[in-house]
Scaffold this motif. Structure first.
Motif, mmCIF file in Angstrom:
data_model
loop_
_atom_site.group_PDB
_atom_site.id
_atom_site.type_symbol
_atom_site.label_atom_id
_atom_site.label_comp_id
_atom_site.label_asym_id
_atom_site.label_seq_id
_atom_site.Cartn_x
_atom_site.Cartn_y
_atom_site.Cartn_z
ATOM 1 N N SER A 213 45.491 51.415 25.232
ATOM 2 C CA SER A 213 45.537 51.121 26.215
ATOM 3 C C SER A 213 45.302 52.312 27.310
ATOM 4 O O SER A 213 45.011 53.762 26.939
ATOM 5 C CB SER A 213 46.843 50.052 26.914
ATOM 6 O OG SER A 213 47.956 51.074 26.936
ATOM 7 N N GLY B 194 43.668 48.286 31.078
ATOM 8 C CA GLY B 194 42.455 47.997 30.285
ATOM 9 C C GLY B 194 42.697 47.802 28.790
ATOM 10 O O GLY B 194 43.770 49.119 28.087
ATOM 11 N N PHE C 183 39.363 44.767 30.589
ATOM 12 C CA PHE C 183 39.927 44.782 31.761
ATOM 13 C C PHE C 183 40.828 43.478 32.880
ATOM 14 O O PHE C 183 39.694 42.238 33.241
ATOM 15 C CB PHE C 183 39.412 45.764 32.768
ATOM 16 C CG PHE C 183 38.822 47.052 32.359
ATOM 17 C CD1 PHE C 183 40.122 48.266 32.898
ATOM 18 C CD2 PHE C 183 37.964 47.129 32.075
ATOM 19 C CE1 PHE C 183 39.872 48.637 32.424
ATOM 20 C CE2 PHE C 183 37.494 48.666 31.700
ATOM 21 C CZ PHE C 183 38.779 49.498 31.954
ATOM 22 N N THR D 88 35.586 42.222 30.184
ATOM 23 C CA THR D 88 34.994 43.304 29.315
ATOM 24 C C THR D 88 34.537 44.095 29.663
ATOM 25 O O THR D 88 33.179 42.793 29.579
ATOM 26 C CB THR D 88 34.607 42.613 27.503
ATOM 27 O OG1 THR D 88 36.306 41.698 27.194
ATOM 28 C CG2 THR D 88 34.915 43.702 26.345
#
Ligand SMILES: [Zn+2]
Length: 116
Positions: free
Chosen positions: A80, A89, A104, A108
């Protein structure tokens, strides 16, 4: 065999099943004897639970303090990040050695990584 005693807050190098490499893990919980029962990966926040020295469960972090996105870093699936525009994200795929797909929220985005 002498066993090392650990303390909460200590960092250890340990294989992370999400990052798939050795990562620094912060010790979250220990037994009275100093054996680690819980450790969290610094890179992906995955918490690994140990029992009698064996990994018993892994919970992928949903942490609020993901590391900031860094294009020079090499990302792996499941890691992440925190992007200053897109927010938090998670890497859903490594497209090639310089591209990753990052989710996110519900979108994507293709991002670059491993840039020197
Ligand atoms: Zn990890």
């Amino acid at each position: 065999m002498k066993k090392e005693a650990f303390t909460v807050g200590q960092t250890i190098e340990s294989m992370c099943s999400v990052c798939e490499v050795d990562q620094k893990h912060v010790v979250r919980a220990v037994t009275k004897l100093g054996a680690i029962t819980q450790a969290a990966c610094e890179a992906c926040e995955t918490v690994t639970t140990f029992s009698r020295g064996a990994k018993t469960s892994v919970s992928v972090g949903k942490g609020k303090n993901a590391s900031p996105y860094d294009r020079t870093r090499v990302y792996r699936k499941g890691q992440s990040m925190m992007h200053d525009k897109f927010g938090r994200g998670e890497v859903t795929a490594v497209v090639d050695s310089n591209k990753i797909d990052v989710l996110f929220g519900d979108q994507t985005r293709r991002m670059i990584h491993a840039q020197n």
